[in-house]
Write an enzyme that holds these catalytic residues in place. Sequence first.
Site, PDB file in Angstrom:
ATOM      1  N   TYR A 128      31.393  27.299 -46.195  1.00  0.00           N
ATOM      2  CA  TYR A 128      30.954  27.840 -44.945  1.00  0.00           C
ATOM      3  C   TYR A 128      30.426  29.126 -45.186  1.00  0.00           C
ATOM      4  O   TYR A 128      29.518  29.530 -44.726  1.00  0.00           O
ATOM      5  CB  TYR A 128      32.289  28.004 -44.202  1.00  0.00           C
TER       6      TYR A 128
ATOM      7  N   ILE B  25      36.606  35.052 -33.035  1.00  0.00           N
ATOM      8  CA  ILE B  25      36.255  34.599 -31.632  1.00  0.00           C
ATOM      9  C   ILE B  25      37.088  33.685 -31.241  1.00  0.00           C
ATOM     10  O   ILE B  25      37.141  32.610 -31.673  1.00  0.00           O
ATOM     11  CB  ILE B  25      34.786  34.532 -31.191  1.00  0.00           C
TER      12      ILE B  25
ATOM     13  N   SER C 194      28.127  35.065 -39.583  1.00  0.00           N
ATOM     14  CA  SER C 194      29.647  35.027 -39.586  1.00  0.00           C
ATOM     15  C   SER C 194      30.017  36.322 -40.347  1.00  0.00           C
ATOM     16  O   SER C 194      29.296  36.561 -41.393  1.00  0.00           O
ATOM     17  CB  SER C 194      30.271  33.870 -39.987  1.00  0.00           C
TER      18      SER C 194
HETATM   19  N1  LIG Z   1      34.408  31.382 -33.306  1.00  0.00           N
HETATM   20  C1  LIG Z   1      34.237  32.227 -34.183  1.00  0.00           C
HETATM   21  O1  LIG Z   1      35.168  32.955 -34.308  1.00  0.00           O
HETATM   22  C2  LIG Z   1      33.053  32.444 -35.046  1.00  0.00           C
HETATM   23  C3  LIG Z   1      33.113  33.431 -36.037  1.00  0.00           C
HETATM   24  C4  LIG Z   1      31.948  33.601 -36.625  1.00  0.00           C
HETATM   25  C5  LIG Z   1      30.756  32.619 -36.573  1.00  0.00           C
HETATM   26  N2  LIG Z   1      30.960  31.375 -35.611  1.00  0.00           N
HETATM   27  C6  LIG Z   1      29.584  30.796 -35.674  1.00  0.00           C
HETATM   28  O2  LIG Z   1      29.210  30.673 -34.185  1.00  0.00           O
HETATM   29  C7  LIG Z   1      28.624  29.588 -33.833  1.00  0.00           C
HETATM   30  C8  LIG Z   1      29.485  28.669 -32.835  1.00  0.00           C
HETATM   31  O3  LIG Z   1      30.566  28.762 -33.005  1.00  0.00           O
HETATM   32  P1  LIG Z   1      32.037  28.323 -31.835  1.00  0.00           P
HETATM   33  O4  LIG Z   1      33.244  28.794 -32.427  1.00  0.00           O
HETATM   34  O5  LIG Z   1      31.324  28.165 -30.490  1.00  0.00           O
HETATM   35  O6  LIG Z   1      32.065  26.745 -32.597  1.00  0.00           O
HETATM   36  P2  LIG Z   1      32.612  25.163 -31.683  1.00  0.00           P
HETATM   37  O7  LIG Z   1      32.974  24.387 -32.730  1.00  0.00           O
HETATM   38  O8  LIG Z   1      33.338  25.626 -30.431  1.00  0.00           O
HETATM   39  O9  LIG Z   1      31.170  24.940 -31.030  1.00  0.00           O
HETATM   40  C9  LIG Z   1      30.000  24.399 -31.702  1.00  0.00           C
HETATM   41  C10 LIG Z   1      29.304  23.602 -30.751  1.00  0.00           C
HETATM   42  O10 LIG Z   1      28.013  23.027 -31.443  1.00  0.00           O
HETATM   43  C11 LIG Z   1      27.877  21.728 -31.382  1.00  0.00           C
HETATM   44  N3  LIG Z   1      27.478  21.235 -32.556  1.00  0.00           N
HETATM   45  C12 LIG Z   1      28.021  20.698 -33.765  1.00  0.00           C
HETATM   46  N4  LIG Z   1      27.285  20.432 -34.556  1.00  0.00           N
HETATM   47  C13 LIG Z   1      26.215  20.103 -34.107  1.00  0.00           C
HETATM   48  C14 LIG Z   1      24.898  19.270 -34.409  1.00  0.00           C
HETATM   49  N5  LIG Z   1      24.617  18.974 -35.469  1.00  0.00           N
HETATM   50  N6  LIG Z   1      23.790  19.503 -33.449  1.00  0.00           N
HETATM   51  C15 LIG Z   1      24.043  19.969 -32.265  1.00  0.00           C
HETATM   52  N7  LIG Z   1      25.040  20.666 -31.870  1.00  0.00           N
HETATM   53  C16 LIG Z   1      26.007  20.392 -32.720  1.00  0.00           C
HETATM   54  C17 LIG Z   1      29.243  21.310 -31.070  1.00  0.00           C
HETATM   55  O11 LIG Z   1      29.290  19.948 -30.112  1.00  0.00           O
HETATM   56  C18 LIG Z   1      29.680  22.519 -30.254  1.00  0.00           C
HETATM   57  O12 LIG Z   1      29.398  22.264 -29.021  1.00  0.00           O
HETATM   58  C19 LIG Z   1      28.862  28.662 -35.117  1.00  0.00           C
HETATM   59  O13 LIG Z   1      27.686  28.798 -35.816  1.00  0.00           O
HETATM   60  C20 LIG Z   1      30.004  29.211 -36.007  1.00  0.00           C
HETATM   61  O14 LIG Z   1      29.920  29.088 -37.294  1.00  0.00           O
HETATM   62  C21 LIG Z   1      32.065  31.541 -34.898  1.00  0.00           C
END
Ligand SMILES: NC(=O)c1ccc[n+]([C@@H]2O[C@H](COP(=O)([O-])OP(=O)(O)OC[C@H]3O[C@@H](n4cnc5c(N)ncnc54)[C@H](O)[C@@H]3O)[C@@H](O)[C@H]2O)c1
Length: 251
Positions: free
Chosen positions: A159, A192, A146
């Site tokens: 985080y 995102i 991230s």
């Molecule tokens: N959305 C953003 O802006 C953003 C920015 C930087 C990094 N990220 C990273 O991208 C990745 C995805 O983020 P997102 O925004 O899609 O998150 P989200 O919360 O929308 O989706 C996360 C998914 O992971 C699943 N999950 C959570 N814990 C789990 C576990 N223990 N085992 C299996 N599945 C599990 C959830 O059920 C969900 O489907 C994450 O690693 C997040 O830290 C997201």
Amino acid sequence: MNIGKILKGKVCFVTGTSKGLGKSIVEAFAKAGAIVYANDIEIGSIDHFAKKLSEKYDTSVIPVYFDITESQKCKEAIILVKKQQGKLDVLVNNAGVMKDALIGTINRPLIDRTFDVNVFATMELLQLGAKLMMQNNGGSIINMSSIVGITGNPGQTVYSATKGAIISLTKTAAKELAPKNIRVNAIAPGMIDTDMMRSIGEKHLALHISNISLKRLGKPEEIANACLFLASDMSSYVTGHILSVDGCVLV
Ligand SMILES: NC(=O)c1ccc[n+]([C@@H]2O[C@H](COP(=O)([O-])OP(=O)(O)OC[C@H]3O[C@@H](n4cnc5c(N)ncnc54)[C@H](O)[C@@H]3O)[C@@H](O)[C@H]2O)c1
């Protein structure tokens, strides 16, 4: 974006796929012709989507439900891939959790769970995936970091530390696994538009958007496209790289 079947014949494993970035990555990979094992913790959550994609793109999207913090379940999942496909080409460690807490309010269970999901499970799957890739002349591993793992962010000590750890483990694993023809890269998304991002609230969101050069949130498909590049042979000379996909954050 249609760039053809660049993942045709590739076997991919993606974690955290019921929504957000993971769901988009699964779609991009299926569209590109890959066989995709789609993991999530929420049982049944991707059954319908997986079936739809398999039919639409004439491939196989296979749901695999387990909590990635359970070691034994991780092992069983990789064994399943080996049994069914005989190889693994691409692993995307996408699943992650984020809960903000200011210094002074951070508790041990929050630290433990965030590191368990975001870092320890990634390390575990990276090892298991790499072992299988070694048996088949290499592969590509993509870890989800991230922007806050690079820049830091108030309220995200825990985080951001997990996402910083992803950066360092990616760089080390890339060096160690290069002789086995396994590439290891990370993506550092900015803001995102997913449920995780929306959870910070509209006020904070507006403030953050004003700090992005492109003046908008990123779309999940834009992260999926970066994954597609790192998963495919188009990035055959890219390893140990942290790819920021953030619309150019100003500070
Ligand atoms: N959305 C953003 O802006 C953003 C920015 C930087 C990094 N990220 C990273 O991208 C990745 C995805 O983020 P997102 O925004 O899609 O998150 P989200 O919360 O929308 O989706 C996360 C998914 O992971 C699943 N999950 C959570 N814990 C789990 C576990 N223990 N085992 C299996 N599945 C599990 C959830 O059920 C969900 O489907 C994450 O690693 C997040 O830290 C997201």
